[in-house]
Motif scaffolding. Sequence first.
Motif, PDB file in Angstrom:
ATOM      1  N   LYS A 161       0.828  -1.202   0.000  1.00  0.00           N
ATOM      2  CA  LYS A 161       0.000   0.000   0.000  1.00  0.00           C
ATOM      3  C   LYS A 161       0.863   1.252   0.000  1.00  0.00           C
ATOM      4  CE  LYS A 161      -2.469   3.218   2.661  1.00  0.00           C
ATOM      5  NZ  LYS A 161      -2.298   3.940   3.945  1.00  0.00           N
ATOM      6  N   PHE A 177      -4.031   1.192  -7.915  1.00  0.00           N
ATOM      7  CA  PHE A 177      -5.170   1.260  -6.990  1.00  0.00           C
ATOM      8  C   PHE A 177      -4.706   0.747  -5.631  1.00  0.00           C
ATOM      9  CE2 PHE A 177      -9.979   1.452  -7.498  1.00  0.00           C
ATOM     10  CZ  PHE A 177     -10.238   1.541  -6.141  1.00  0.00           C
ATOM     11  N   VAL A 179      -4.497  -0.471  -1.924  1.00  0.00           N
ATOM     12  CA  VAL A 179      -5.515  -1.171  -1.131  1.00  0.00           C
ATOM     13  C   VAL A 179      -5.192  -1.005   0.347  1.00  0.00           C
ATOM     14  CG1 VAL A 179      -6.570  -3.404  -0.606  1.00  0.00           C
ATOM     15  CG2 VAL A 179      -5.992  -2.828  -2.963  1.00  0.00           C
ATOM     16  N   HIS A 182      -9.987   0.001   4.161  1.00  0.00           N
ATOM     17  CA  HIS A 182     -11.311   0.316   3.626  1.00  0.00           C
ATOM     18  C   HIS A 182     -11.531  -0.367   2.273  1.00  0.00           C
ATOM     19  CE1 HIS A 182     -12.351   3.340   6.630  1.00  0.00           C
ATOM     20  NE2 HIS A 182     -11.171   3.899   6.472  1.00  0.00           N
ATOM     21  N   VAL A 183     -10.566  -0.202   1.375  1.00  0.00           N
ATOM     22  CA  VAL A 183     -10.678  -0.787   0.036  1.00  0.00           C
ATOM     23  C   VAL A 183     -10.780  -2.307   0.137  1.00  0.00           C
ATOM     24  CG1 VAL A 183      -9.490  -1.103  -2.174  1.00  0.00           C
ATOM     25  CG2 VAL A 183      -9.480   1.139  -1.065  1.00  0.00           C
ATOM     26  N   HIS A 184      -9.966  -2.905   0.995  1.00  0.00           N
ATOM     27  CA  HIS A 184      -9.979  -4.359   1.168  1.00  0.00           C
ATOM     28  C   HIS A 184     -11.344  -4.841   1.636  1.00  0.00           C
ATOM     29  CE1 HIS A 184      -8.609  -8.143   3.446  1.00  0.00           C
ATOM     30  NE2 HIS A 184      -8.478  -8.403   2.164  1.00  0.00           N
ATOM     31  N   TYR A 187     -14.666  -3.857  -1.245  1.00  0.00           N
ATOM     32  CA  TYR A 187     -14.841  -4.575  -2.510  1.00  0.00           C
ATOM     33  C   TYR A 187     -15.068  -6.070  -2.311  1.00  0.00           C
ATOM     34  CZ  TYR A 187     -14.028  -0.216  -4.810  1.00  0.00           C
ATOM     35  OH  TYR A 187     -14.174   1.089  -5.230  1.00  0.00           O
ATOM     36  N   ARG A 203      -6.291  -5.905  -4.969  1.00  0.00           N
ATOM     37  CA  ARG A 203      -5.613  -4.970  -5.876  1.00  0.00           C
ATOM     38  C   ARG A 203      -5.613  -5.510  -7.299  1.00  0.00           C
ATOM     39  NH1 ARG A 203      -0.619  -4.200  -8.159  1.00  0.00           N
ATOM     40  NH2 ARG A 203       0.210  -6.096  -7.200  1.00  0.00           N
ATOM     41  N   LEU A 206      -9.062  -5.010  -8.902  1.00  0.00           N
ATOM     42  CA  LEU A 206      -9.394  -3.618  -9.188  1.00  0.00           C
ATOM     43  C   LEU A 206      -8.547  -3.058 -10.326  1.00  0.00           C
ATOM     44  CD1 LEU A 206      -9.882  -2.339  -5.540  1.00  0.00           C
ATOM     45  CD2 LEU A 206     -11.645  -2.848  -7.233  1.00  0.00           C
ATOM     46  N   CYS A 215      -8.348   4.732 -11.410  1.00  0.00           N
ATOM     47  CA  CYS A 215      -7.879   4.025 -10.212  1.00  0.00           C
ATOM     48  C   CYS A 215      -7.560   4.980  -9.069  1.00  0.00           C
ATOM     49  CB  CYS A 215      -6.640   3.191 -10.544  1.00  0.00           C
ATOM     50  SG  CYS A 215      -6.999   1.678 -11.472  1.00  0.00           S
ATOM     51  N   HIS A 219      -9.529   4.935  -5.477  1.00  0.00           N
ATOM     52  CA  HIS A 219      -8.918   4.660  -4.178  1.00  0.00           C
ATOM     53  C   HIS A 219      -9.370   5.672  -3.123  1.00  0.00           C
ATOM     54  CE1 HIS A 219      -5.816   4.165  -1.090  1.00  0.00           C
ATOM     55  NE2 HIS A 219      -5.469   5.419  -1.283  1.00  0.00           N
ATOM     56  N   THR A 222     -13.196   5.666  -2.425  1.00  0.00           N
ATOM     57  CA  THR A 222     -13.598   4.479  -1.668  1.00  0.00           C
ATOM     58  C   THR A 222     -13.321   4.665  -0.184  1.00  0.00           C
ATOM     59  OG1 THR A 222     -13.231   2.985  -3.548  1.00  0.00           O
ATOM     60  CG2 THR A 222     -13.240   1.999  -1.356  1.00  0.00           C
TER      61      THR A 222
END
Length: 268
Positions: A161, A177, A179, A182-184, A187, A203, A206, A215, A219, A222
């Motif tokens: 990250k 993008f 990760v 939150h992103v993990h 999605y 990742r 995405l 992207c 990120h 999101t």
Amino acid sequence: MSDDDAEPDVNISGGSAGGGVEASFDPETAGTRAEAVVDRLGELYWQKAYGGQDGFECLVRTILSQNTSDVASQPAHDALVERYGPVEGLATHLDAAPHDELAETISAAGLYNQKAESIHRAAAWVLESFGSTAEFDAFVRDGDPGEVRDTLLEVKGVGPKTADCVLLFAGGQGGVFPVDTHVHRIYRRMGIAPPDADHEGVREVLERDVPAEKCGFGHTATIQFGREYCSARKPACLDDPDACPLADVCDQVGVYPESGEVEDPSDA
């Protein structure tokens, strides 16, 4: 998007002053579920092509943000720059800074002893490997993205990250993008990534399914969506299905409104 939805300054992107330019897109052209979600987030928040941050400061800022919120890491970043800036000499000053002094300076970010060690290592590495932060910045901006990422990952304390944030916010590299937690979560919860996917697995999905130019704001938007609507323990849909603006495109993996329970998607 209204002025009230402008990107907050308390953000790893640096907000409106953090580099990058406004971007535009046509939501009607979305070719995947992931792209459609990012388009919706762009309508809800902002669309922006990133880049332009100083490479070394971005690296330090991202280390400070590890395992903590932007609200906590921002004061630590500001205190660090105030004590050891300006940016042009930051690596030299941080390399020479006593550990206890640096740790105290960034204490607001949490895990300050560990992060002080990582920042010391990063400063020494940049000076030894590149000679100056300007040369490091040029490497991040102009180098092959894969090589830049692999090189950053060789530095202890720099994970995927962190490397991806440097590529995105300093290098302005499309198709990256990062990760975070939150992103993990989001999605996988939406059903776009497999429920048992690790950060790298999310990742890969995405970066495959979201166009390169989307992207970056995908990120950051999101993350904002995670703060406002899709939190880990109490997502908005738990009490009111209509409270979430993305409810119609979400599979709610691990969210059970009938019982009020929420679990990690991998356990669902």
